[in-house]
Design a protein around this motif. Structure first.
Motif, PDB file in Angstrom:
ATOM      1  N   ASN A  43      41.042  33.701  34.682  1.00 37.19           N
ATOM      2  CA  ASN A  43      40.861  34.415  35.847  1.00 37.19           C
ATOM      3  C   ASN A  43      40.810  35.858  35.813  1.00 37.19           C
ATOM      4  O   ASN A  43      40.218  36.679  36.486  1.00 37.19           O
ATOM      5  CB  ASN A  43      42.229  34.065  36.900  1.00 37.19           C
ATOM      6  CG  ASN A  43      42.018  32.715  37.270  1.00 37.19           C
ATOM      7  OD1 ASN A  43      40.922  31.790  37.192  1.00 37.19           O
ATOM      8  ND2 ASN A  43      43.164  32.126  37.566  1.00 37.19           N
TER       9      ASN A  43
ATOM     10  N   HIS B  18      32.055  38.709  43.962  1.00 39.34           N
ATOM     11  CA  HIS B  18      33.128  37.984  43.134  1.00 39.34           C
ATOM     12  C   HIS B  18      34.119  37.348  43.877  1.00 39.34           C
ATOM     13  O   HIS B  18      34.516  36.305  43.557  1.00 39.34           O
ATOM     14  CB  HIS B  18      33.570  38.860  41.881  1.00 39.34           C
ATOM     15  CG  HIS B  18      34.620  38.583  41.335  1.00 39.34           C
ATOM     16  ND1 HIS B  18      34.458  37.486  40.244  1.00 39.34           N
ATOM     17  CD2 HIS B  18      35.931  38.795  41.142  1.00 39.34           C
ATOM     18  CE1 HIS B  18      35.702  37.190  39.586  1.00 39.34           C
ATOM     19  NE2 HIS B  18      36.401  37.916  40.258  1.00 39.34           N
TER      20      HIS B  18
ATOM     21  N   ARG C 229      37.042  36.891  26.197  1.00 41.33           N
ATOM     22  CA  ARG C 229      37.610  35.753  27.083  1.00 41.33           C
ATOM     23  C   ARG C 229      38.241  34.846  25.826  1.00 41.33           C
ATOM     24  O   ARG C 229      39.506  34.276  25.807  1.00 41.33           O
ATOM     25  CB  ARG C 229      36.804  34.951  27.534  1.00 41.33           C
ATOM     26  CG  ARG C 229      37.184  33.942  28.533  1.00 41.33           C
ATOM     27  CD  ARG C 229      36.065  33.079  29.300  1.00 41.33           C
ATOM     28  NE  ARG C 229      35.132  33.888  30.176  1.00 41.33           N
ATOM     29  CZ  ARG C 229      35.613  34.015  31.603  1.00 41.33           C
ATOM     30  NH1 ARG C 229      36.617  33.437  31.990  1.00 41.33           N
ATOM     31  NH2 ARG C 229      34.677  34.844  32.078  1.00 41.33           N
TER      32      ARG C 229
ATOM     33  N   HIS D 224      39.759  37.534  33.010  1.00 42.08           N
ATOM     34  CA  HIS D 224      38.326  37.710  32.774  1.00 42.08           C
ATOM     35  C   HIS D 224      37.153  37.731  33.665  1.00 42.08           C
ATOM     36  O   HIS D 224      36.192  38.532  33.588  1.00 42.08           O
ATOM     37  CB  HIS D 224      37.909  37.093  31.327  1.00 42.08           C
ATOM     38  CG  HIS D 224      38.554  37.633  30.072  1.00 42.08           C
ATOM     39  ND1 HIS D 224      39.764  36.931  29.403  1.00 42.08           N
ATOM     40  CD2 HIS D 224      38.826  38.727  29.634  1.00 42.08           C
ATOM     41  CE1 HIS D 224      40.218  37.405  28.822  1.00 42.08           C
ATOM     42  NE2 HIS D 224      39.590  38.778  28.456  1.00 42.08           N
ATOM     43  N   ASP D 225      37.316  36.582  34.487  1.00 39.74           N
ATOM     44  CA  ASP D 225      36.429  36.520  35.516  1.00 39.74           C
ATOM     45  C   ASP D 225      36.206  37.849  36.487  1.00 39.74           C
ATOM     46  O   ASP D 225      35.441  38.249  36.955  1.00 39.74           O
ATOM     47  CB  ASP D 225      36.899  35.415  36.635  1.00 39.74           C
ATOM     48  CG  ASP D 225      36.569  34.022  35.849  1.00 39.74           C
ATOM     49  OD1 ASP D 225      36.046  34.059  34.793  1.00 39.74           O
ATOM     50  OD2 ASP D 225      37.263  33.101  36.399  1.00 39.74           O
ATOM     51  N   ASP D 226      37.515  38.368  36.814  1.00 39.76           N
ATOM     52  CA  ASP D 226      37.747  39.449  37.572  1.00 39.76           C
ATOM     53  C   ASP D 226      37.246  40.586  36.712  1.00 39.76           C
ATOM     54  O   ASP D 226      36.574  41.647  37.612  1.00 39.76           O
ATOM     55  CB  ASP D 226      39.325  39.737  37.961  1.00 39.76           C
ATOM     56  CG  ASP D 226      39.380  40.890  38.859  1.00 39.76           C
ATOM     57  OD1 ASP D 226      39.044  40.615  40.095  1.00 39.76           O
ATOM     58  OD2 ASP D 226      39.910  41.873  38.701  1.00 39.76           O
TER      59      ASP D 226
ATOM     60  N   ARG E 239      33.151  34.202  45.516  1.00 40.71           N
ATOM     61  CA  ARG E 239      33.133  33.246  44.562  1.00 40.71           C
ATOM     62  C   ARG E 239      34.451  32.508  44.304  1.00 40.71           C
ATOM     63  O   ARG E 239      34.840  31.307  44.348  1.00 40.71           O
ATOM     64  CB  ARG E 239      32.491  33.457  43.154  1.00 40.71           C
ATOM     65  CG  ARG E 239      31.136  33.517  43.275  1.00 40.71           C
ATOM     66  CD  ARG E 239      30.328  33.645  42.037  1.00 40.71           C
ATOM     67  NE  ARG E 239      30.822  34.672  41.200  1.00 40.71           N
ATOM     68  CZ  ARG E 239      30.272  35.874  41.448  1.00 40.71           C
ATOM     69  NH1 ARG E 239      29.103  36.358  42.024  1.00 40.71           N
ATOM     70  NH2 ARG E 239      30.559  37.127  40.747  1.00 40.71           N
ATOM     71  N   VAL E 240      35.467  33.298  43.847  1.00 43.44           N
ATOM     72  CA  VAL E 240      36.852  32.913  43.755  1.00 43.44           C
ATOM     73  C   VAL E 240      37.525  32.133  44.836  1.00 43.44           C
ATOM     74  O   VAL E 240      38.164  31.107  44.656  1.00 43.44           O
ATOM     75  CB  VAL E 240      37.635  34.240  43.384  1.00 43.44           C
ATOM     76  CG1 VAL E 240      39.240  33.684  43.268  1.00 43.44           C
ATOM     77  CG2 VAL E 240      37.238  34.861  42.001  1.00 43.44           C
TER      78      VAL E 240
ATOM     79  N   PRO F 183      42.644  27.736  36.564  1.00 46.35           N
ATOM     80  CA  PRO F 183      41.492  27.902  37.130  1.00 46.35           C
ATOM     81  C   PRO F 183      41.595  27.826  38.711  1.00 46.35           C
ATOM     82  O   PRO F 183      42.567  26.988  38.978  1.00 46.35           O
ATOM     83  CB  PRO F 183      40.330  27.054  36.579  1.00 46.35           C
ATOM     84  CG  PRO F 183      40.884  25.889  36.089  1.00 46.35           C
ATOM     85  CD  PRO F 183      42.326  26.299  35.609  1.00 46.35           C
TER      86      PRO F 183
END
Lengths: 601, 601
Positions: free
Chosen positions: B521, A83, B541, B523-525, A86-87, A42
């Motif tokens: 990362n 988004h 995820r 799935h976050d995107d 945030r990253v 992460p």
């Protein structure tokens, strides 16, 4: 001036890239989004890893196709941007790269672009983030740095600046006049500077950019010229490398990162921002060292070429052979049993051997131990990217240590033969190291580079590039095969300068030497292309002598058969010819393929 | 219609090229001058060798920069030409290719060009030679076929005609309207026709031509459309391939020549000039056969995926596993000990297995013996360029032999699980065979090709191209690594179609299967780019499910861990999605690199 590198420039998974960048000595990195997406860690862990490695995260990239779009599309784009913010907060990165849009939805409307970028910057600022807007060379409406800057200027937002990229600017063929405008941009509005070089290639700029970028000093773009303008504008951010290259993608990250940092060091020197030891340009070739597991064929070859064994190393199984200013060391020590017959070392005559070594060290070249064995003379030496050991020599000169002192004279005197000196060394490079070798020979050794040429071999295209001093006293012709697994990887030859190649070739043959046979078809064709004196061409045909000419003069050359991976060339340059007979290389390669079964040992 | 190939299209020394062309079945060759110059045989011996091999020498090439020049330059050019005529007489070649000039000395003067070409033709005729004048796409003044023809027409000399080259004509983006003019040229004035295809690439046409040409049917140009015009014009000379390609230069000449002739056969068929057995388009995938030296991990994997062992081969250590219409053969015979776990064979459901084999044979594909062992069912099969055996099958159909008859039922019934059939086979090709595989899958199997895409792997760029039936019942995704020595060379996977990938993945995991972990990362995107129902993304995820969409629909897919070189993919296509999730491939590749140390057996 801080140094940085985009993770896309190095191969491997993200952690490997970061480790390689830190070990090479970079101060920071740009994190390429795809590298993050594919990483199992992460963002917080990547941030911690970078902190442990002493790397700052200077840029997160890229955000694409954001500006000058209809309101509903922009609303969606802002959601994407949130988004990314945030990253970035999780990463601890404070600058976001935004590339000028290539989307068919983008409008040719600078006011709209400026307004939307300002709104983006507003949101970014809430997260403590700055937005750096860059013109892609193939941007739909915005594709020049000054256009991107006009939009940034109009947006007039403290969290919005521009990012300059040497590839995007120089790839469009921008001249000095176009570049001067960079100095009109306030330095503190240049949020970021990405640097890449590229060889001159006539191709679509997008393909060129995605596959052929290289580190500054390896290509043909005037990256230093651009950097001067950027510094005069007042930019004080990092110098960051962003290179997309099909070969680098396959190379090991560690050496590539060292090579990358070397390119920034020479670039900083070029703009007067680095305090490196000055280049010490070599003035000649002191010697070439062959290692061989089987002394007989090499001895026969050197004898037939007119060399005399004049010395024996006091501590190692190494002989010195001389003729004119040409000196060959023949080493039958343990290394020979590992590698076969190869050129293992080259001595370069240096006005200041210690200074040359200091420069090499400052440029991250692997400096070799000065003392190899008890009693040896202390010599300064460095390893070239292909592993060849380069000794900085002061032959027969008072003052610095002389390598010759390690050799006990045999008492034999060199004969007055036709060979005067070593004309050039032709060394085939490992596939992944060709660009690195370019930078090394220019930056570390202070040689000038010529353009690279393609040469057809029966089994693929080879690429070749020459490096030399202005006076031609030192010349290297570096080659590379068509792929990583290529069998030509380590073919090498030593070219010997003579004033009369016909006499030298005849003497060689009379002494039992075997010259490479050249097809009669080649000489038939030569007759159709050039005028020769009566009998001249027959002589060339008989001896396998090849002919070439350039704007300055003419070139006659012929080849010995190969011992191990090494052969010799006899060359005669007349009237200031500057090349290496590249036009004849396909003929030579085909002839060598024909005989390799016979001659290889 | 005679077939011919330029020696430059094949690798190796000239004698090897000639032998390969003859063995493949070509009628003649064009001899490239550099190949002759580099050959140790005199022209008479090359002529004799060609005669022994049954090859005519259809063209000698090229002569460059001859026309529209000042008188003194032209006098020198004629002297060069006289030399070439002598060589051609010794070779027994009667047609010389003259390329339109690229020289800065050339004038934009068609009358002068015509006059000088007529004088050249006069001299040629004295030696019984014809001159074929061709417009290079980058010719200085003459760069279109119709311009070259106007000059030939004006010269009006019986020994002067034109040469048409599909690359030079089509690379300039000539449309159907431009091409129709070909039919205005009298057929007997088209002295020669050179054919090459090329992938669509945005680059300088000269570089494109010199490095990326390929055989017709391997690229994106409409070579057949051009050929139709040329035939309508009345051309009756040979169809000759002239291909410059960096990969072919390194490939073995023998298979390349066979591939080349196959391209001409399909081209002749496309213009109605070949009487080949009609293509038999497959209607589904009957089975995929895995060979493995270690049955346990493959059995565990198939069981966890929901497959049931329903049959055992009557004579060999091969098991049949079934689920829905998906069938996997698991072979633990001797081949397995040689190659590790790989996809060794694929069964294609065929409306006419014997007809499919006849077509393959007519197109020079290696047809495999129909009977492998006593008692086996006689099956039609052919080897793909990568060595995969392709069986033409009639599963559970009356009439033709059914491969299933070789299997004794175990009595077990396939469970009603989520997998319905094999969606596609992803097979990595040997580096030198990628273009050959294109032609094979289109020409021999009758599949449609999609454009090729580049995919970033942590250690290099991969290229991928899909081939499928119009209805998607049969799909292959062929990939190739960045270089000949690449370690990915033989990675393969079998994609299984399911209506509910979430259910299938859960069942697999519940049964002890291990899914490839996908970085969070990613799935976050995904969340930033697409809208998902509540909880949906968390499910993806959790299971490592990837998402893609195209203009037609959406795609959900996940991967098992790898056994040997093989892994499985579970895929769910919705709304007519046509792709293969290529956008997610970099993430999958990086994840596999991360786990390969653990999972490789």
């Amino acid at each position: 001036m801080r140094t940085s590198i985009a993770t896309v420039s190095l191969s491997g998974p993200l952690t490997e890239k970061l480790t390689a960048a830190a070990r090479a000595g970079f101060d920071g990195v740009e994190i390429f989004e795809n590298d993050l997406l594919a990483a199992p860690l992460p963002p917080e862990d990547i941030r911690a890893l970078c902190a442990d490695l002493g790397l700052s995260i200077d840029l997160y990239q890229p955000m694409r196709d954001i500006e000058a779009v209809p309101a509903d599309v922009f609303a969606r784009n802002l959601r994407r941007a949130e988004h990314k913010f945030r990253v970035m907060r999780r990463l601890g990165a404070d600058t976001l790269l935004v590339c000028s849009s290539v989307s068919p939805l983008a409008r040719d409307d600078d006011a709209l672009a400026a307004e939307q970028l300002a709104r983006l910057a507003d949101r970014a600022a809430e997260s403590g983030i700055r937005v750096a807007y860059e013109a892609l060379a193939w941007g739909r409406h915005v594709n020049t740095y000054d256009h991107a800057w006009r939009i940034v200027e109009a947006a007039d937002h403290p969290a919005l600046g521009t990012c300059l990229d040497s590839f995007h600017i120089l790839a469009r063929g921008s001249g000095p006049k176009d570049l001067a405008g960079i100095e009109d941009i306030p330095g503190d509005k240049i949020f970021f500077l990405q640097l890449a070089d590229a060889p001159k290639l006539a191709m679509d700029v997008l393909q060129w950019s995605r596959h052929y970028r290289c580190f500054p000093g390896q290509g043909d773009l005037d990256v230093a010229g651009l950097l001067r303008h950027v510094l005069r504008a007042g930019y004080r951010g990092p110098l960051s490398l962003e290179v997309f290259n099909d070969v680098f993608r396959q190379a090991e990250a560690g050496p590539a990162a060292v090579d990358a940092l070397r390119s920034l060091l020479t670039l900083r020197e070029a703009v007067g921002e680095a305090n490196l030891p000055a280049p010490v340009v070599p003035t000649g070739v002191a010697f070439a060292e062959l290692v061989t597991p089987d002394i007989a064929p090499a001895t026969e070859l050197l004898t037939a070429l007119g060399f005399t064994r004049t010395g024996r190393h006091r501590g190692k199984p190494v002989d010195l052979w001389e003729q004119g200013e040409a000196r060959i060391l023949l080493n039958t020590g343990p290394a020979a049993r590992r590698d076969g017959t190869v050129v293992a070392a080259v001595g370069l005559e240096s006005p200041d051997p210690a200074g040359a070594a200091r420069r090499a060290e400052a440029l991250l070249a692997p400096v070799l131990p000065r003392r190899r064995a008890t009693g040896d003379v202390l010599l300064d030496a460095v390893a070239a990217p292909d592993g060849t050991e380069l000794f900085f020599c002061a032959t027969d000169r008072p003052g610095p240590a002389d390598w010759k002192a390690d050799f006990a004279p045999t008492g034999a005197e060199p004969a007055a033969c036709a060979v005067r000196r070593i004309d050039h060394l032709a060394l085939t490079q490992p596939w992944h190291q060709f660009d690195e070798a370019s930078l090394f020979h220019r930056g570390v050794l202070g040689l000038d580079a010529q353009g690279s040429v393609d040469v057809a071999d029966p089994y693929g295209l080879l690429r070749s590039r020459a490096f030399s001093t202005a006076d031609g006293a030192v010349r290297f012709a570096l080659g590379v095969g068509p792929g990583p697994a290529d069998a030509h990887d380590r073919a090498q030859h030593i070219a010997l300068a003579t004033d009369d190649v016909v006499a030298a070739a005849r003497r060689f043959r009379a002494a039992g030497g075997r010259l490479l046979a050249v097809p009669g078809n080649y000489h038939d064709d030569l007759a159709a292309r050039h005028a020769f004196a009566p009998g001249e061409l027959e002589t060339y045909r008989d001896l396998g002598i090849l002919y070439d000419e350039d704007d300055h003069g003419t070139f006659l050359h012929c080849y010995t058969r190969t011992v191990g991976r090494v052969f010799f060339e006899l060359v005669q340059r007349d009237g200031g010819y500057r090349g290496y007979g590249a036009a004849n290389t396909p003929v030579r390669l085909a002839a060598q393929h024909d005989t390799v079964g016979v001659a290889a040992r």
